[in-house]
Design a protein around this motif. Structure first.
Motif, mmCIF file in Angstrom:
data_model
loop_
_atom_site.group_PDB
_atom_site.id
_atom_site.type_symbol
_atom_site.label_atom_id
_atom_site.label_comp_id
_atom_site.label_asym_id
_atom_site.label_seq_id
_atom_site.Cartn_x
_atom_site.Cartn_y
_atom_site.Cartn_z
ATOM 1 N N LEU A 240 0.830 -1.210 0.000
ATOM 2 C CA LEU A 240 0.000 0.000 0.000
ATOM 3 C C LEU A 240 0.863 1.258 0.000
ATOM 4 N N GLU A 241 1.939 1.247 0.771
ATOM 5 C CA GLU A 241 2.808 2.430 0.818
ATOM 6 C C GLU A 241 3.464 2.674 -0.541
ATOM 7 N N ASN A 242 3.817 1.610 -1.249
ATOM 8 C CA ASN A 242 4.376 1.741 -2.595
ATOM 9 C C ASN A 242 3.353 2.368 -3.546
ATOM 10 N N LEU A 243 2.094 2.003 -3.364
ATOM 11 C CA LEU A 243 1.036 2.564 -4.206
ATOM 12 C C LEU A 243 0.868 4.064 -3.997
ATOM 13 N N ASN A 244 1.131 4.530 -2.794
ATOM 14 C CA ASN A 244 1.051 5.961 -2.515
ATOM 15 C C ASN A 244 1.945 6.740 -3.475
ATOM 16 N N GLY A 245 3.154 6.239 -3.691
ATOM 17 C CA GLY A 245 4.084 6.890 -4.610
ATOM 18 C C GLY A 245 3.573 6.870 -6.034
ATOM 19 N N LYS A 246 2.976 5.753 -6.445
ATOM 20 C CA LYS A 246 2.460 5.645 -7.816
ATOM 21 C C LYS A 246 1.304 6.619 -8.046
ATOM 22 N N ILE A 247 0.486 6.806 -7.028
ATOM 23 C CA ILE A 247 -0.619 7.762 -7.155
ATOM 24 C C ILE A 247 -0.072 9.193 -7.240
ATOM 25 N N ASP A 248 0.982 9.463 -6.501
ATOM 26 C CA ASP A 248 1.595 10.794 -6.567
ATOM 27 C C ASP A 248 2.201 11.039 -7.952
ATOM 28 N N ILE A 249 2.815 10.021 -8.525
ATOM 29 C CA ILE A 249 3.350 10.143 -9.891
ATOM 30 C C ILE A 249 2.201 10.463 -10.853
ATOM 31 N N LEU A 250 1.077 9.766 -10.713
ATOM 32 C CA LEU A 250 -0.087 10.019 -11.569
ATOM 33 C C LEU A 250 -0.571 11.463 -11.420
ATOM 34 N N ARG A 251 -0.557 11.983 -10.198
ATOM 35 C CA ARG A 251 -0.951 13.391 -9.980
ATOM 36 C C ARG A 251 -0.046 14.333 -10.764
ATOM 37 N N HIS A 252 1.261 14.090 -10.690
ATOM 38 C CA HIS A 252 2.211 14.962 -11.385
ATOM 39 C C HIS A 252 2.079 14.832 -12.901
ATOM 40 N N GLN A 253 1.876 13.625 -13.386
ATOM 41 C CA GLN A 253 1.694 13.430 -14.823
ATOM 42 C C GLN A 253 0.431 14.135 -15.312
ATOM 43 N N THR A 254 -0.622 14.065 -14.510
ATOM 44 C CA THR A 254 -1.873 14.737 -14.864
ATOM 45 C C THR A 254 -1.660 16.248 -14.897
ATOM 46 N N ARG A 255 -0.903 16.752 -13.944
ATOM 47 C CA ARG A 255 -0.611 18.184 -13.924
ATOM 48 C C ARG A 255 0.172 18.594 -15.177
ATOM 49 N N LEU A 256 1.094 17.729 -15.615
ATOM 50 C CA LEU A 256 1.828 18.017 -16.844
ATOM 51 C C LEU A 256 0.885 18.116 -18.045
ATOM 52 N N LEU A 257 -0.090 17.205 -18.117
ATOM 53 C CA LEU A 257 -1.063 17.285 -19.210
ATOM 54 C C LEU A 257 -1.743 18.644 -19.235
ATOM 55 N N ARG A 258 -2.128 19.114 -18.067
ATOM 56 C CA ARG A 258 -2.801 20.411 -17.973
ATOM 57 C C ARG A 258 -1.848 21.530 -18.386
ATOM 58 N N GLU A 259 -0.604 21.468 -17.898
ATOM 59 C CA GLU A 259 0.353 22.535 -18.202
ATOM 60 C C GLU A 259 0.792 22.521 -19.661
ATOM 61 N N PHE A 260 0.747 21.356 -20.313
ATOM 62 C CA PHE A 260 1.015 21.282 -21.750
ATOM 63 C C PHE A 260 -0.225 21.665 -22.558
ATOM 64 N N ASP A 261 -1.278 22.054 -21.875
ATOM 65 C CA ASP A 261 -2.547 22.447 -22.488
ATOM 66 C C ASP A 261 -3.166 21.314 -23.307
ATOM 67 N N LEU A 262 -3.056 20.094 -22.773
ATOM 68 C CA LEU A 262 -3.604 18.913 -23.431
ATOM 69 C C LEU A 262 -4.913 18.455 -22.792
ATOM 70 N N MET A 263 -5.348 19.208 -21.789
ATOM 71 C CA MET A 263 -6.568 18.840 -21.066
ATOM 72 C C MET A 263 -7.256 20.117 -20.612
ATOM 73 N N SER A 264 -8.575 20.136 -20.747
ATOM 74 C CA SER A 264 -9.324 21.319 -20.305
ATOM 75 C C SER A 264 -9.257 21.424 -18.785
ATOM 76 N N ILE A 265 -9.485 22.610 -18.292
ATOM 77 C CA ILE A 265 -9.466 22.829 -16.842
ATOM 78 C C ILE A 265 -10.568 22.008 -16.171
ATOM 79 N N GLU A 266 -11.716 21.869 -16.848
ATOM 80 C CA GLU A 266 -12.832 21.106 -16.272
ATOM 81 C C GLU A 266 -12.459 19.625 -16.107
ATOM 82 N N ARG A 267 -11.865 19.060 -17.155
ATOM 83 C CA ARG A 267 -11.435 17.658 -17.064
ATOM 84 C C ARG A 267 -10.338 17.499 -16.022
#
Length: 115
Positions: A60-87
């Motif tokens: 479970l603790e290892n999964l915490n890190g993977k979820i954090d990576i997903l958060r950062h990757q999602t933020r990159l999508l937004r900052e690259f303007d590949l995702m609307s603010i609503e999504r």
């Protein structure tokens, strides 16, 4: 069999997110998009395996890190303007809900393992 809510939420996130990631432009689909899709499937698989594991805490603790990576990757999508603010706001809420459930599961396992 009843699914754990965290497993169902992760499954629902994958159903919602993968089609969006598959529509990314070529320049991002085969790098960031594919990594994110692989990460999502890994999270789901590891949650299911943790459910049946004797020693859950480390998994479970290892999964915490993977979820954090997903958060950062999602933020990159937004900052690259590949995702609307609503999504972006929607997916961040889903990921944060999964993270909160995972945090609760970790807390529960720590209580069980302490004397």
């Amino acid at each position: 069999m009843n699914e754990l809510p965290i497993i169902q939420k992760t499954y629902d996130l994958i159903k919602w997110y993968v089609p969006i990631l598959n529509r990314l432009p070529r320049t991002h689909k085969f790098t960031l998009g594919d990594r994110m899709i692989g990460g999502l499937y890994d999270i789901l698989e590891e949650l299911i395996l943790a459910r049946y594991a004797q020693e859950k805490l480390g998994k479970l603790e290892n999964l915490n890190g993977k979820i954090d990576i997903l958060r950062h990757q999602t933020r990159l999508l937004r900052e690259f303007d590949l995702m609307s603010i609503e999504r972006y706001e929607y997916v961040v809420k889903l990921v944060n809900d999964i993270g909160s459930e995972l945090g609760g599961w970790i807390k529960q396992q720590k209580k069980r393992s302490s004397p």
